[in-house]
Design an enzyme around this catalytic site. Structure first.
Site, mmCIF file in Angstrom:
data_model
loop_
_atom_site.group_PDB
_atom_site.id
_atom_site.type_symbol
_atom_site.label_atom_id
_atom_site.label_comp_id
_atom_site.label_asym_id
_atom_site.label_seq_id
_atom_site.Cartn_x
_atom_site.Cartn_y
_atom_site.Cartn_z
ATOM 1 N N ILE A 199 0.840 -1.203 0.000
ATOM 2 C CA ILE A 199 0.000 0.000 0.000
ATOM 3 C C ILE A 199 0.875 1.253 0.000
ATOM 4 O O ILE A 199 0.432 2.312 -0.384
ATOM 5 C CB ILE A 199 -0.959 0.038 1.207
ATOM 6 C CG1 ILE A 199 -0.197 0.088 2.536
ATOM 7 C CG2 ILE A 199 -1.928 -1.115 1.176
ATOM 8 C CD1 ILE A 199 -1.044 0.524 3.717
ATOM 9 N N ASP A 200 2.135 1.117 0.443
ATOM 10 C CA ASP A 200 3.001 2.303 0.603
ATOM 11 C C ASP A 200 3.453 2.903 -0.732
ATOM 12 O O ASP A 200 3.898 4.053 -0.765
ATOM 13 C CB ASP A 200 4.256 1.939 1.408
ATOM 14 C CG ASP A 200 3.930 1.384 2.779
ATOM 15 O OD1 ASP A 200 2.809 1.607 3.254
ATOM 16 O OD2 ASP A 200 4.803 0.718 3.369
HETATM 17 O O1 F6P Z 1 4.450 -1.657 4.522
HETATM 18 C C1 F6P Z 1 3.081 -1.700 4.714
HETATM 19 C C2 F6P Z 1 2.712 -1.204 6.092
HETATM 20 O O2 F6P Z 1 1.307 -1.255 6.199
HETATM 21 C C3 F6P Z 1 3.248 0.169 6.456
HETATM 22 O O3 F6P Z 1 2.522 1.212 5.868
HETATM 23 C C4 F6P Z 1 3.179 0.111 7.966
HETATM 24 O O4 F6P Z 1 4.122 0.980 8.547
HETATM 25 C C5 F6P Z 1 3.505 -1.317 8.273
HETATM 26 O O5 F6P Z 1 3.245 -2.050 7.097
HETATM 27 C C6 F6P Z 1 2.721 -1.923 9.404
HETATM 28 O O6 F6P Z 1 3.173 -3.213 9.639
HETATM 29 P P1 F6P Z 1 2.459 -4.274 10.605
HETATM 30 O O7 F6P Z 1 1.351 -4.914 9.826
HETATM 31 O O8 F6P Z 1 3.518 -5.225 10.954
HETATM 32 O O9 F6P Z 1 1.922 -3.497 11.774
#
Ligand code: F6P
Length: 359
Positions: free
Chosen positions: A137-138
């Site tokens: 999504i980033d």
């Molecule tokens: O890389 C995708 C992402 O959703 C980022 O935007 C966010 O910082 C991270 O993953 C969150 O990760 P987790 O699902 O481990 O909390």
């Protein structure tokens, strides 16, 4: 040909569209056999897999998440194992490669973000035939203009901005929406613009809180008693630090960002005298059904990945450049994240409309 397919790292809408396209095209057009690996590289380390046929991937195009499961804690080069009551990290890549050979896989399709694709690149360097498909999504994977999942996340975040707008206006408040994105500000930028945000804060542009407070006061003087602020989780004040929510010990990327909107809200309240509220959108951005755009993009990338396998173009991923599908060497992806450039035309246009980026 017998190909393995896995999804690794954080999930995102559109993963099932890729799995479906790879499986259907591989079987239908080329007569390959497809093996679905469970939970990313973990499934390869511990032999968790199953054969996929066309019926297994029928009806999944509209589903969020991944039917194969995923994890962002299974880097085979730094795998956590318990030893004498302590967690130590081991390089289990040799075991993984042995399992790939035992499974008689002629190619491994790895769908993931920059962490997963860097691991995929290392496996390729060790002789494993791989093809990558970028997801997140980033929208921060190098070598591609866009990743699937981003469009859906922007839709959800924009709806968040829209909903905050009405309540902000009614209560004459500062409403802050904190969105994901790690070190890249793409989601905040797009959702901020689409939702008509007044202030957009992204990691690439460190902000000055007194300047933001000034902007809010000027809006009030002009008769606008409310302000909508969209902030990326990785944004920080000039000379300040990012807001870390937690550390994930076993992840290839241990830092989990979050919470910047809380401190910013309190500070703005103090500086402006206007009440502020914040909302952390979190994993809502990653869940649910993919947008039509992400379904189509995932399908195209998956289908093209199978062509790369047929052509023997291993060590590459499929990407998008100027609206065309392209083949990108995985070396490119291993070079870090794709951030919002300072000369991004959206930022320049937004500034011309009076939108504040905190600098
Ligand atoms: O890389 C995708 C992402 O959703 C980022 O935007 C966010 O910082 C991270 O993953 C969150 O990760 P987790 O699902 O481990 O909390």
């Amino acid at each position: 040909m017998r190909i393995g397919i896995l999804t690794s790292g954080g999930d995102c809408p559109g993963l099932n569209a890729v799995i479906r396209a790879v499986t259907k095209k591989a079987i239908h057009q080329y007569g390959y056999e497809v093996i679905g690996i469970k939970d990313g590289f973990e499934g390869l380390l511990f032999n968790r897999h199953r054969k996929l046929n066309e019926m297994d991937v029928s009806g999944i195009l509209t589903l969020g998440g991944t039917i194969l499961g995923t994890t962002n804690r299974a880097n085979p080069y730094k795998y956590p194992v318990e030893s004498n009551g302590q967690v130590i990290y081991k390089d289990l890549s040799a075991r993984l490669i042995k399992n790939v050979r035992q499974l008689k896989l002629d190619c491994l399709v790895c769908i993931g973000g920059d962490g997963t694709l860097s691991t995929t690149h290392r496996l390729s360097q060790q002789g494993v035939p791989v093809v990558g498909v970028p997801k997140t999504i980033d929208n921060d994977v190098k070598g591609t203009d866009i990743t699937f999942g981003f469009d859906t996340a922007v839709h959800i975040a924009t709806e968040g901005v829209d909903r905050l707008h009405t309540t902000a206006e009614s209560h004459h408040r500062i409403m802050i929406l904190e969105v994901m994105g790690r070190t890249a500000g793409w989601i905040a930028l797009y959702a901020g613009l689409a939702g008509g945000g007044d202030i957009i804060l992204i990691p690439e542009i460190p902000y000055d809180v007194s300047l933001i407070a000034q902007q809010i006061k000027e809006r009030r003087e002009k008769g606008k008693n409310f302000t909508i602020l969209v902030i990326s989780e990785g944004a920080k004040a000039a000379g300040g630090k990012v807001s870390v929510l937690r550390m994930v010990k076993d992840g290839s990327e241990p830092v989990r960002l979050g919470g910047v909107s809380f401190t910013l809200g309190l500070e703005l309240e103090r500086l402006t005298g206007i009440e502020a509220r914040n909302v952390v959108l979190g994993h809502l951005q990653r869940g649910g059904s993919p947008s039509p755009f992400d379904r189509i993009l995932g399908t195209q990338l998956g289908a093209r990945a199978v062509d790369l396998i047929e052509q023997g173009e291993f060590g590459n991923m499929v990407g998008v450049k100027e609206n065309h599908l392209v083949k990108v060497p995985l070396t490119k992806v291993a070079m870090g994240s794709r951030l919002v450039p300072s000369n991004n035309s959206f930022i320049n246009d937004a500034r011309a409309l009076g939108i504040c980026f905190g600098d």
